[in-house]
Design a protein around this motif. Structure first.
Motif, PDB file in Angstrom:
ATOM      1  N   GLU A 130     -13.002  22.768   4.593  1.00 25.65           N
ATOM      2  CA  GLU A 130     -13.207  21.669   5.517  1.00 25.65           C
ATOM      3  C   GLU A 130     -14.556  21.014   5.275  1.00 25.65           C
ATOM      4  O   GLU A 130     -15.427  21.594   4.640  1.00 25.65           O
ATOM      5  CB  GLU A 130     -13.125  22.130   6.972  1.00 25.65           C
ATOM      6  CG  GLU A 130     -14.256  23.034   7.434  1.00 25.65           C
ATOM      7  CD  GLU A 130     -14.031  24.481   7.100  1.00 25.65           C
ATOM      8  OE1 GLU A 130     -13.002  25.028   7.491  1.00 25.65           O
ATOM      9  OE2 GLU A 130     -14.912  25.070   6.434  1.00 25.65           O
ATOM     10  N   THR A 185     -15.198  19.329  12.558  1.00 25.83           N
ATOM     11  CA  THR A 185     -14.694  19.686  11.242  1.00 25.83           C
ATOM     12  C   THR A 185     -13.380  18.963  10.967  1.00 25.83           C
ATOM     13  O   THR A 185     -12.605  18.674  11.877  1.00 25.83           O
ATOM     14  CB  THR A 185     -14.451  21.202  11.112  1.00 25.83           C
ATOM     15  OG1 THR A 185     -13.391  21.599  12.004  1.00 25.83           O
ATOM     16  CG2 THR A 185     -15.711  21.984  11.450  1.00 25.83           C
ATOM     17  N   ALA A 213     -14.703  20.793  -0.388  1.00 29.50           N
ATOM     18  CA  ALA A 213     -13.496  20.307   0.292  1.00 29.50           C
ATOM     19  C   ALA A 213     -12.730  19.327  -0.583  1.00 29.50           C
ATOM     20  O   ALA A 213     -11.496  19.241  -0.501  1.00 29.50           O
ATOM     21  CB  ALA A 213     -13.878  19.650   1.613  1.00 29.50           C
ATOM     22  N   GLY A 218     -10.203  19.344   8.071  1.00 28.27           N
ATOM     23  CA  GLY A 218      -9.660  20.127   6.977  1.00 28.27           C
ATOM     24  C   GLY A 218      -9.534  19.317   5.702  1.00 28.27           C
ATOM     25  O   GLY A 218      -9.333  18.098   5.729  1.00 28.27           O
TER      26      GLY A 218
END
Length: 231
Positions: free
Chosen positions: A51, A108, A88, A110
């Motif tokens: 993330e 956050t 990420a 993902g």
């Protein structure tokens, strides 16, 4: 943090600022709040990166440990800043450590959601490329400064950057800046020991380039530019 506040914060983010309000609202709906105590490790170099983080409150140190055990701080993620984007985006491990300097609140997103967003919105993909390029440029400049310039010059350039962030259009006169960090944190960012940073701060103050009161600084842009231009 309320969803409207998150949406407003995303508007100031270099990664999501190009989206319209409805699109930012959709991003905010996929984000999850998180919080960390002062000194808490958010992630370590080598950890899997699933993330990205957007800071809403507090300050996060992004750093690495050298083979000699010395910590080198690249930058501080402040409210509105994105960090953790490299792992990420490419699916690899974290490239640095992230540590909460003080109490931190963040949102956050993902990596899967981020990649879907980039596929649907080319502007986000372009912003991600620009963000990564800016990180690389900043890292190159920091390494050059540490290798080639004395501490007074590094500090002058850092204070100028902080002043321009506070007052982007001002080119002369004085700008008041709240560093929001200890001398120890400042030393990590500059790549020097705390005693040497303290001595350089005293020299800058004696020259009239800065005036200090705790973490509050009054920065004389003309004087700082003169110091920062030294070879």
């Amino acid at each position: 943090m309320s969803s409207p506040a998150v949406v407003q914060m995303l508007a100031r983010s270099p990664l999501f600022g190009r989206l319209d309000e409805a699109e930012r609202k959709a991003v905010a709906d996929e984000m999850r709040p998180t919080a960390f105590n002062a000194g808490q490790v958010i992630f370590s170099r080598g950890d899997p990166g699933k993330e990205i983080f957007v800071v809403t409150e507090g300050r996060v140190r992004i750093s690495v440990l050298t083979v000699e055990g010395r910590e080198l701080s690249f930058w501080h993620a402040e409210p509105g800043s994105v960090f953790g984007e490299i792992a990420a985006l490419d699916g690899g491990p974290r490239t640095a450590d992230a540590t909460a300097v003080n109490v931190v609140k963040a949102q956050t997103l993902g990596s899967a959601a981020l990649k879907r967003l980039m596929e649907k919105k080319p502007a986000v993909a372009e912003a991600a490329i620009a963000l990564l390029c800016s990180r690389l440029r900043e890292a190159d400049q920091q390494l050059e400064a540490i290798a080639l310039h004395p501490i007074e010059v590094r500090l002058a350039r850092f204070f100028l950057a902080q002043s321009r962030q506070k007052a982007p259009t001002q080119r002369e006169g004085k700008v008041d800046v709240d560093l929001g960090m200890s001398q120890t944190e400042l030393a990590l960012l500059i790549g020097a020991s705390r005693p040497k940073v303290n001595a350089a701060l005293v020299a800058l103050e004696d020259s009239g380039a800065i005036t200090r009161k705790g973490t509050q600084l009054s920065c004389d842009l003309d004087q700082l530019i003169a110091v920062a231009s030294l070879d």
